[in-house]
Scaffold this motif. Sequence first.
Motif, short mmCIF file in Angstrom:
data_model
loop_
_atom_site.label_atom_id
_atom_site.label_comp_id
_atom_site.label_asym_id
_atom_site.label_seq_id
_atom_site.Cartn_x
_atom_site.Cartn_y
_atom_site.Cartn_z
N ARG A 1 -14.22 2.12 7.76
CA ARG A 1 -13.55 1.85 6.41
C ARG A 1 -12.32 2.69 6.22
O ARG A 1 -11.34 2.51 5.91
CB ARG A 1 -14.50 1.76 5.29
N ALA A 2 -12.77 4.18 6.54
CA ALA A 2 -11.86 5.17 5.97
C ALA A 2 -10.64 5.13 7.06
O ALA A 2 -9.41 5.33 7.02
CB ALA A 2 -12.41 6.50 6.55
N ALA A 3 -10.99 4.74 8.74
CA ALA A 3 -9.99 4.31 9.52
C ALA A 3 -9.18 3.30 9.09
O ALA A 3 -7.93 3.60 9.38
CB ALA A 3 -10.56 4.10 10.71
N ARG A 4 -9.65 2.22 8.55
CA ARG A 4 -8.70 1.22 7.93
C ARG A 4 -7.85 1.75 6.89
O ARG A 4 -6.58 1.22 6.92
CB ARG A 4 -9.58 -0.05 7.34
N ALA A 5 -8.14 2.45 5.95
CA ALA A 5 -7.33 3.03 4.74
C ALA A 5 -6.31 3.76 5.59
O ALA A 5 -5.18 4.08 5.12
CB ALA A 5 -8.36 3.60 3.95
N TYR A 6 -6.75 4.97 6.54
CA TYR A 6 -5.84 5.76 7.12
C TYR A 6 -4.72 5.11 7.69
O TYR A 6 -3.33 5.50 7.81
CB TYR A 6 -6.60 6.59 7.90
N TYR B 1 -6.22 -5.07 0.59
CA TYR B 1 -5.57 -4.97 1.81
C TYR B 1 -6.30 -4.39 2.73
O TYR B 1 -6.19 -4.87 4.18
CB TYR B 1 -4.00 -4.63 1.48
N VAL B 2 -6.74 -3.16 2.35
CA VAL B 2 -7.26 -2.23 3.56
C VAL B 2 -8.43 -2.73 4.21
O VAL B 2 -8.72 -2.80 5.41
CB VAL B 2 -7.92 -1.11 2.78
N ARG C 1 -7.11 -1.97 -6.73
CA ARG C 1 -7.98 -3.08 -6.44
C ARG C 1 -7.01 -3.89 -5.21
O ARG C 1 -7.65 -4.26 -4.06
CB ARG C 1 -8.15 -4.12 -7.34
N ALA C 2 -5.92 -4.08 -5.49
CA ALA C 2 -4.86 -5.00 -4.45
C ALA C 2 -4.99 -4.07 -3.27
O ALA C 2 -5.08 -4.56 -1.95
CB ALA C 2 -3.71 -5.16 -5.26
N MET C 3 -4.56 -2.69 -3.18
CA MET C 3 -4.48 -1.85 -2.13
C MET C 3 -5.91 -1.92 -1.47
O MET C 3 -5.79 -2.09 0.12
CB MET C 3 -4.31 -0.39 -2.60
N VAL D 1 0.78 -1.17 0.03
CA VAL D 1 0.06 0.17 0.06
C VAL D 1 0.98 1.25 0.09
O VAL D 1 0.61 2.37 -0.71
CB VAL D 1 -1.09 0.01 1.20
N LEU D 2 1.82 1.17 0.85
CA LEU D 2 2.69 2.37 1.01
C LEU D 2 3.41 2.78 -0.22
O LEU D 2 3.59 3.99 -0.72
CB LEU D 2 3.66 2.30 1.90
N GLY D 3 3.82 1.90 -1.02
CA GLY D 3 4.57 2.02 -2.05
C GLY D 3 3.71 2.84 -3.25
O GLY D 3 4.11 3.85 -3.80
N HIS D 4 2.85 2.07 -3.65
CA HIS D 4 1.72 2.52 -4.56
C HIS D 4 1.24 4.05 -4.23
O HIS D 4 1.06 4.98 -5.28
CB HIS D 4 0.81 1.58 -5.01
#
Length: 330
Positions: free
Chosen positions: A269-274, A228-229, A223-225, A21-24
């Motif tokens: 969901r937003a907290a997971r992505a954050y 993972y989230v 989609r992959a990111m 996630v961090l790389g992309h």
Amino acid sequence: MSLGTHHNGAPRPGGESADPVLGHAFRIRKAIETVIEGKPEVVRMALTVLLAEGHLLIEDVPGVGKTMLAKALGRAVDGTVQRIQFTPDLLPGDITGVSVYHQERHAFEFSPGPVFANIVLGDEINRASPKTQSALLECMEEMQVSVDGTARPLEPPFMVVATQNPGDMEGTYPLPEAQRDRFMARISVGYPTPQAELDMIDMHSAASPLDRLAPVAGVADVRAMAEYVRTVHVAPGVRRYVVDLVTATRTSPLLRLGASPRATLHLVRAARAYAALEGRGYVVPDDVQALAVPVLAHRLLLAPEARMEQRTAEQIVADLVARLPIPAPR
């Protein structure tokens, strides 16, 4: 650990880190920042909503880069991008598409509308009538469009990035509550700093920086990111914290309408992505606090008491966050 710094391998449950996630995300962020100068938190929120599979509402005065931000996000991700210019005479079929009768084949054929794209830019969404705005309700919630009794799925990732001018400006219609509730977050771009504005003059003097922006990630990467989230861990205490915060909006005497159950899901969901953008495989209360205002405030309706006191929904949510006890770590 913040986005763009070296990740030290902080594990999530199962031992896997958030490095993919961090790389992309780092590349997408840097690409957007070549167009949007001096607004790292705005870019971060746009990325958070994208990875959380939500929709973003950008509200601000004209000319501060709302449309530019949406276009930059679309170009940084190598997916299909469509723009809808919302005007008072726009019809629902202009968004979703229509069935056209062909004389030669003696049959109706569906002509897809601009909503069939990975990123849909709804420019000045509140200049269209509520009837036309409602054409987005089904696709934003169910990832499909129903025309003439047939449901047509939308290809993920699907994100609506809508811009709107403040409601007190001439020629605008207020967004219905159901429409606002489908946007995961609302942000404002704000005016640039003097230095950023000086840099902007140089950047835009020869050509638009959008013309030089090349895709840095593909649809499959997004989609992959997003996949993972969905696996980022949310502890029971943090889940209870989210529910308590949303419940507090429903019981506040300053609010006539509190946040919906959809808001609870969007906040998680937003907290997971954050958290993933921070390099963590788990959510902490700080993530929820950072997102409470952009995720909750636009869904709330003020009570007369709040209007008399000239309070805003953002201030009320911030006060609730400050008063709510933080769950103890376990």
